[in-house]
Design a protein around this motif. Structure first.
Motif, mmCIF file in Angstrom:
data_model
loop_
_atom_site.group_PDB
_atom_site.id
_atom_site.type_symbol
_atom_site.label_atom_id
_atom_site.label_comp_id
_atom_site.label_asym_id
_atom_site.label_seq_id
_atom_site.Cartn_x
_atom_site.Cartn_y
_atom_site.Cartn_z
ATOM 1 N N ALA A 7 0.842 -1.204 0.000
ATOM 2 C CA ALA A 7 0.000 0.000 0.000
ATOM 3 C C ALA A 7 0.870 1.244 0.000
ATOM 4 C CB ALA A 7 -0.919 0.003 1.217
ATOM 5 N N VAL A 8 0.396 2.269 -0.680
ATOM 6 C CA VAL A 8 1.127 3.530 -0.794
ATOM 7 C C VAL A 8 0.204 4.679 -0.413
ATOM 8 C CG1 VAL A 8 2.297 5.124 -2.364
ATOM 9 C CG2 VAL A 8 2.609 2.650 -2.630
ATOM 10 N N THR A 54 4.335 7.177 2.395
ATOM 11 C CA THR A 54 4.495 5.952 3.175
ATOM 12 C C THR A 54 4.246 4.748 2.269
ATOM 13 O OG1 THR A 54 2.165 5.960 3.881
ATOM 14 C CG2 THR A 54 3.760 7.063 5.307
ATOM 15 N N VAL A 55 5.061 3.739 2.424
ATOM 16 C CA VAL A 55 4.912 2.479 1.687
ATOM 17 C C VAL A 55 4.841 1.373 2.730
ATOM 18 C CG1 VAL A 55 5.930 0.916 -0.008
ATOM 19 C CG2 VAL A 55 6.226 3.384 -0.267
ATOM 20 N N SER A 56 3.822 0.535 2.652
ATOM 21 C CA SER A 56 3.614 -0.505 3.661
ATOM 22 C C SER A 56 3.477 -1.872 3.006
ATOM 23 C CB SER A 56 2.350 -0.204 4.476
ATOM 24 O OG SER A 56 2.422 1.075 5.086
ATOM 25 N N VAL A 57 4.196 -2.846 3.543
ATOM 26 C CA VAL A 57 4.111 -4.236 3.111
ATOM 27 C C VAL A 57 3.188 -4.949 4.091
ATOM 28 C CG1 VAL A 57 5.417 -6.360 2.729
ATOM 29 C CG2 VAL A 57 6.433 -4.148 2.144
ATOM 30 N N ASN A 89 16.461 5.480 -0.761
ATOM 31 C CA ASN A 89 16.804 6.157 0.494
ATOM 32 C C ASN A 89 15.597 6.111 1.430
ATOM 33 O OD1 ASN A 89 17.998 7.688 2.467
ATOM 34 N ND2 ASN A 89 17.625 9.642 1.436
ATOM 35 N N LEU A 90 15.677 5.305 2.493
ATOM 36 C CA LEU A 90 14.572 5.184 3.453
ATOM 37 C C LEU A 90 14.687 6.302 4.488
ATOM 38 C CD1 LEU A 90 14.480 1.322 4.075
ATOM 39 C CD2 LEU A 90 13.321 2.669 2.319
ATOM 40 N N GLU A 143 10.799 8.556 -5.351
ATOM 41 C CA GLU A 143 11.327 7.195 -5.338
ATOM 42 C C GLU A 143 10.252 6.139 -5.103
ATOM 43 O OE1 GLU A 143 15.773 6.870 -4.178
ATOM 44 O OE2 GLU A 143 14.791 7.872 -2.481
ATOM 45 N N VAL A 144 8.983 6.543 -5.064
ATOM 46 C CA VAL A 144 7.901 5.599 -4.789
ATOM 47 C C VAL A 144 7.846 4.489 -5.830
ATOM 48 C CG1 VAL A 144 5.387 5.336 -4.808
ATOM 49 C CG2 VAL A 144 6.438 7.111 -3.421
ATOM 50 N N VAL A 145 7.886 4.853 -7.102
ATOM 51 C CA VAL A 145 7.754 3.859 -8.159
ATOM 52 C C VAL A 145 8.867 2.826 -8.072
ATOM 53 C CG1 VAL A 145 7.778 3.476 -10.648
ATOM 54 C CG2 VAL A 145 6.478 5.388 -9.694
ATOM 55 N N THR A 146 10.099 3.283 -7.883
ATOM 56 C CA THR A 146 11.225 2.352 -7.764
ATOM 57 C C THR A 146 11.044 1.425 -6.572
ATOM 58 O OG1 THR A 146 12.737 3.958 -8.758
ATOM 59 C CG2 THR A 146 13.725 2.189 -7.456
#
Length: 471
Positions: A318-319, A395-398, A421-422, A442-445
């Motif tokens: 999720a983004v 935010t990116v969530s697994v 870069n986190l 950098e979201v797409v990458t």
């Protein structure tokens, strides 16, 4: 019996509405369903624009937009309805709704103030229009259907713009007004998103509240399924706009679906899951244009969750864009109790919701919606310690229930993100998500690398499904 909820894109044109009618007719062959509709796509946004124009006394703009809403639904009638008599009757109803909308515009213009109560009244017209046309089209095709004003069932508090239902009263109303119609084989057409106070003032449940309405009605009526019909093949492994090879998830738990909803997935409204969980009613997320696709089943039933269809380590990524990081450093945090309580009290005082958090002994980093905080909040936070802001992050969530049982997940995540870069890392308290923050650029990458890591192996065969129409 089933509740069938259709979103705006599934009733946004005459063709889409006819497709939805065919699906309702197919379901009615088994048992009369309760049909819950959103406004036609784009109409709620237009109604908000009308309200805003009236609030700033731009009467000409408001009336022009109101005319567009009226014309849209009259054109819908022309395309859908064959009977001249029914077409005239329905056109008269649309004219009546339009006259009331224009009267509301003039009232707000005269008063010179747009209240949340008035805004809710503006927004309610979308669902009233769509359900009126839909119910008439069903009758025009010889189907047994009846239109019900949900405001007589969905009684809420007076928190306009984000009203909450009075459950006991609503359940009694549903059993009194809707259940008898369904039991005698009549398909009921009603509105999502809207309700009313005890004294009859129109309220709304918040944007996206039609999902919530459907789940609530399903729980009050003790239905055996809630069907959420959209324009995608269920809940996806990722946003297909970011990852074209994203696939639909066949089975997931309620906790996974709820987590995804709160973390930014657009398929379900965050509140939808709660009423279904309470009654353990399975929720199906389906594609109205590909009705034979399996879509996604959301359930806690152990039998349905067993087997290969649920064995995937990660369910989805999720983004949530439009975020910013607030970094705070204060020696007052070291060894002192109560500091975090004071800090979050400040956010509560300014009405700002914290999305993600990471702490150390003397510092705390958290994310909030970019649009939600003010300079007044930042000035107040400066009294706690040093504050700096990082803009344009996401935010990116697994997410996956099996994360809590698996070793080595973090290693796979960070290996996939070695070129990114986190800016911040957070393990969800539920232990079913691992989240981090990256620059929006950098979201797409980040997402594509994660998707390749967790969804490209042979062990995923049979767990997910390629969306219908995809090679």
């Amino acid at each position: 019996m089933a509740v069938m909820k259709f979103g705006g894109t599934s009733v946004g044109t005459a063709g889409a509405m006819q497709q939805a009618i065919s699906l309702v007719s197919r379901e009615a062959g088994k048992a009369a369903p309760l049909v819950v509709l959103s406004a036609c796509s784009g109409i709620t946004n237009k109604l908000v624009q009308i309200a805003d124009a009236a609030g700033r006394s731009d009467l000409e703009e408001a009336m022009r937009l109101a005319g567009e809403v009226r014309s849209f639904h009259l054109n819908l009638i022309d395309e859908l309805i064959k009977s001249d008599e029914l077409k005239k009757e329905l056109a008269d109803t649309v004219e009546q709704f339009s006259a009331r909308l224009e009267m509301l515009v003039k009232g707000v213009d005269i008063v010179g103030e747009l209240t949340e109560r008035s805004r809710d009244m503006f927004c309610s017209f979308g669902e009233l229009f769509s359900t009126t046309v839909f119910a008439a089209a069903m009758k025009d095709q010889g189907l047994n259907a009846e239109w019900v004003d949900v405001r007589k069932v969905m009684i809420t508090d007076d928190n306009f713009g984000f009203a909450r239902p009075l459950n006991d009263l609503c359940e009694a109303n549903a059993m009194l007004m809707i259940a008898p119609l369904l039991e005698k084989g009549t398909t009921v057409i009603t509105q999502g998103y809207i309700g009313s106070t005890k004294d009859g003032r129109t309220t709304t449940l918040g944007r996206g509240g039609s999902d919530f309405s459907a789940a609530l009605l399903g729980s009050w009526l003790n239905d055996n399924a809630i069907q959420i019909w959209t324009d995608v093949d269920g809940v996806m492994t990722c946003d297909p706009r970011l990852v074209p090879e994203a696939r639909s998830i066949r089975v997931m738990t309620f906790s996974e679906a709820a987590e995804l909803a709160y973390l930014g997935a657009k398929v379900l409204h965050p509140d939808t899951i709660a009423p279904a969980v309470q009654k353990n009613i399975p929720v199906y997320v389906l594609n109205s244009w590909h009705p034979d696709a399996k879509g996604t089943l959301i359930t806690n039933d152990p039998e349905r969750l067993s087997g290969k269809s649920y064995d995937g380590l990660v369910k989805s990524i999720a983004v949530k864009k439009g975020q910013c990081i607030i970094n705070m450093r204060s020696n007052r945090m070291f060894g002192r109790h109560g500091f975090m309580n004071e800090l979050f009290g400040a956010f509560a005082r300014f009405g700002v919701s914290v999305e993600m958090i990471s702490t150390s002994e003397v510092s705390v980093s958290l994310t909030v919606d970019e649009k939600s905080f003010s300079e007044e909040l930042i000035q107040h936070l400066n009294s706690f310690g040093e504050v700096d802001i990082e803009h344009n992050v996401a935010t990116v969530s697994v997410v996956g229930d099996n994360l809590r049982l698996s070793r080595g997940v973090a290693g796979r995540i960070f290996n996939a993100l070695k070129d990114v870069n986190l800016r911040m890392i957070s393990q969800g308290a539920s232990e079913i998500n691992v989240g981090f923050v990256v620059q929006e650029s950098e979201v797409v990458t980040a997402v594509r690398n994660l998707h390749r890591e967790f969804f490209s192996g042979p062990e995923d065969a049979g767990i997910f499904e390629t969306p219908a129409g995809t090679p």
